[in-house]
Design an enzyme around this catalytic site. Structure first.
Site, mmCIF file in Angstrom:
data_model
loop_
_atom_site.group_PDB
_atom_site.id
_atom_site.type_symbol
_atom_site.label_atom_id
_atom_site.label_comp_id
_atom_site.label_asym_id
_atom_site.label_seq_id
_atom_site.Cartn_x
_atom_site.Cartn_y
_atom_site.Cartn_z
ATOM 1 N N HIS A 198 8.654 -8.837 -9.769
ATOM 2 C CA HIS A 198 8.073 -8.723 -8.428
ATOM 3 C C HIS A 198 6.999 -7.655 -8.287
ATOM 4 C CE1 HIS A 198 10.744 -5.264 -8.081
ATOM 5 N NE2 HIS A 198 10.000 -4.878 -7.073
HETATM 6 C C1 UD1 Z 1 8.549 -3.411 -2.064
HETATM 7 C C2 UD1 Z 1 8.252 -2.027 -2.648
HETATM 8 C C3 UD1 Z 1 8.690 -1.989 -4.099
HETATM 9 C C4 UD1 Z 1 10.144 -2.394 -4.248
HETATM 10 C C5 UD1 Z 1 10.334 -3.760 -3.600
HETATM 11 C C6 UD1 Z 1 11.771 -4.206 -3.690
HETATM 12 C C7 UD1 Z 1 6.255 -0.939 -1.673
HETATM 13 C C8 UD1 Z 1 4.866 -0.525 -1.930
HETATM 14 N N1 UD1 Z 1 6.823 -1.723 -2.632
HETATM 15 O O1 UD1 Z 1 7.748 -4.339 -2.773
HETATM 16 O O2 UD1 Z 1 8.552 -0.663 -4.593
HETATM 17 O O3 UD1 Z 1 10.487 -2.453 -5.614
HETATM 18 O O4 UD1 Z 1 9.934 -3.683 -2.224
HETATM 19 O O5 UD1 Z 1 11.888 -5.539 -3.349
HETATM 20 O O6 UD1 Z 1 6.814 -0.589 -0.665
HETATM 21 N N2 UD1 Z 1 7.985 -10.965 1.670
HETATM 22 C C9 UD1 Z 1 8.648 -11.970 2.317
HETATM 23 N N3 UD1 Z 1 9.837 -11.666 2.922
HETATM 24 C C10 UD1 Z 1 10.369 -10.417 2.907
HETATM 25 C C11 UD1 Z 1 9.667 -9.398 2.259
HETATM 26 C C12 UD1 Z 1 8.486 -9.675 1.631
HETATM 27 O O7 UD1 Z 1 8.229 -13.108 2.339
HETATM 28 O O8 UD1 Z 1 11.470 -10.236 3.465
HETATM 29 C C13 UD1 Z 1 6.736 -11.290 0.945
HETATM 30 C C14 UD1 Z 1 5.484 -11.227 1.733
HETATM 31 O O9 UD1 Z 1 4.629 -12.223 1.269
HETATM 32 C C15 UD1 Z 1 4.930 -9.865 1.373
HETATM 33 C C16 UD1 Z 1 5.341 -9.738 -0.081
HETATM 34 O O10 UD1 Z 1 6.590 -10.400 -0.155
HETATM 35 O O11 UD1 Z 1 3.573 -9.799 1.585
HETATM 36 C C17 UD1 Z 1 5.490 -8.345 -0.583
HETATM 37 O O12 UD1 Z 1 6.401 -7.606 0.232
HETATM 38 P P1 UD1 Z 1 6.211 -6.032 0.440
HETATM 39 O O13 UD1 Z 1 7.245 -5.507 1.335
HETATM 40 O O14 UD1 Z 1 4.822 -5.735 0.803
HETATM 41 O O15 UD1 Z 1 6.433 -5.423 -1.006
HETATM 42 P P2 UD1 Z 1 7.456 -5.797 -2.166
HETATM 43 O O16 UD1 Z 1 6.731 -6.548 -3.212
HETATM 44 O O17 UD1 Z 1 8.715 -6.398 -1.636
#
Ligand code: UD1
Length: 353
Positions: A198
């Site tokens: 991820h």
């Molecule tokens: C975040 C943390 C990372 C951690 C990870 C655990 C930061 C910079 N990164 O990354 O360090 O290891 O969480 O999972 O804070 N999305 C959904 N549903 C959700 C959450 C996310 O669809 O419930 C999708 C969205 O498209 C979003 C993408 O995942 O844009 C990324 O989510 P985001 O919270 O920005 O960062 P993570 O990759 O989850």
């Protein structure tokens, strides 16, 4: 003592669980603020249910966005929440955008700030998590370090007087859950590798993501890929098929199922920090799809290997079982107790703010 915890992403809910239980057991007041960074039920709600964490007192509902927009949306709402609750400590966890937002808000309001899982370093300044950690550690009044290596990093940055070694709260949860965990029906009975990918450095560049998925697809054993929403979104955006070759894709697992699956797997392949340690604690060999790791003890003890070159994946994933060890670099499962003790003692010796 009144503690205000800020959480928002999946690994933070896991870290919150033993801390929340210990704060309650010791009769402290605890306010939980959920930023809403993770909002899917299987990325958030199931962790609160399975780990018996009290429902958040405040939910900011920020959702996804670019780093600046997401962090800014949290900041915009946090002042009012902190001012209303006036905690003795703001407690932030790990290295996500929710961590740095909570830290910035607290210091701007002169509220004492404690950082749990302080002192981890990848020394890779391209990782968003590395900025978040460094900024949060330097803002904090109390750096709660999970390992001796983390203590040494903090000392090297002049933060030794604010540092307490408490152990790793993820060990507390993992060992507790492992006693009852069983693998989910979605994993096979025979040999398989459990995979998660991820991190931005593996998902955001289409060339890199394709190479990582190709590497997993050609492994010589079934690969169960639990697909984080970022992976699903980026693969779709770049037209990369995830379910092919050795790979079967499943939805993200709840925590007890994940622990059960790690224990049943013959190998773990991941870029997650928490999973590297869980694999070590459950004694499943891990291969990490990154160029470095913060959890260097897992490498030193032979239970983790870095896939610096993706061509090495088959060899690494099928390497012989490492030598067993009785080392406990991540503590003995009582880090939450040590955390609450450090908060209590540091509060009575009153931080500068
Ligand atoms: C975040 C943390 C990372 C951690 C990870 C655990 C930061 C910079 N990164 O990354 O360090 O290891 O969480 O999972 O804070 N999305 C959904 N549903 C959700 C959450 C996310 O669809 O419930 C999708 C969205 O498209 C979003 C993408 O995942 O844009 C990324 O989510 P985001 O919270 O920005 O960062 P993570 O990759 O989850």
């Amino acid at each position: 003592m009144k503690i205000l915890s800020v959480v928002g992403a999946r690994p933070q809910f896991i870290k919150l669980a033993p801390v929340a239980a210990e704060l309650t057991a010791q009769g402290h007041e605890h306010v939980i603020v959920h930023t809403g960074q993770h909002y899917d039920a299987n990325m958030s709600d199931v962790f609160f249910q399975d780990l018996q964490i009290p429902a958040p007192d405040v939910h900011l509902g920020v959702g996804s966005g670019s780093h600046g927009k997401q962090t800014g949306a949290m900041l915009a709402q946090m002042d009012d929440v902190f001012l209303e609750h006036q905690p003795d400590w703001v407690l932030v966890y790990g290295d996500t955008n929710s961590t740095v937002a909570g830290a910035l808000s607290a210091v701007k309001l002169h509220l004492p700030l404690a950082h749990l899982e302080a002192g981890l370093r990848s020394f890779n300044r391209r990782m968003p998590e590395e900025h978040n950690r460094v900024l949060t550690d330097h803002a904090a009044d109390l750096c709660l370090a999970p390992t001796q290596v983390a203590v040494e990093h903090l000392a090297a940055e002049g933060l030794d007087k604010r540092t307490v070694l408490v152990g790793d709260v993820m060990t507390d949860v993992c060992l507790m859950v492992a006693a009852q965990a069983s693998p989910p029906a979605s994993v096979p009975d025979g040999d398989f590798a459990l995979a998660t990918i991820h991190r931005a450095e593996n998902t955001d560049d289409p060339v890199r993501l394709r190479a990582v998925i190709d590497g997993l697809a050609t492994l010589p054993l079934p690969v169960v890929l639990t697909a984080h929403p970022r992976l699903v979104a980026k693969a779709a955006e770049h037209g990369i098929e995830l379910s092919r070759g050795s790979i079967s894709v499943i939805d993200p697992l709840d925590y007890p199922s994940m622990v059960g699956a790690v224990r049943r797997a013959s190998a773990v392949v991941t870029d997650s920090g928490g999973l590297q340690k869980e694999a070590f604690l459950l004694r499943t060999p891990c291969t990490t799809v990154r160029t470095e790791t913060e959890w260097v003890e897992t490498i030193d003890l032979g239970w983790n290997a870095l896939a610096l070159d993706l061509a090495d994946l088959p060899r690494l994933v099928t390497r012989p079982q490492p030598r067993d060890t009785s080392a406990t670099p991540y503590g003995d499962g009582h880090a939450a107790q040590a955390t609450v003790k450090a908060l209590t003692e540091s509060r009575s010796s009153s931080p500068e703010r």
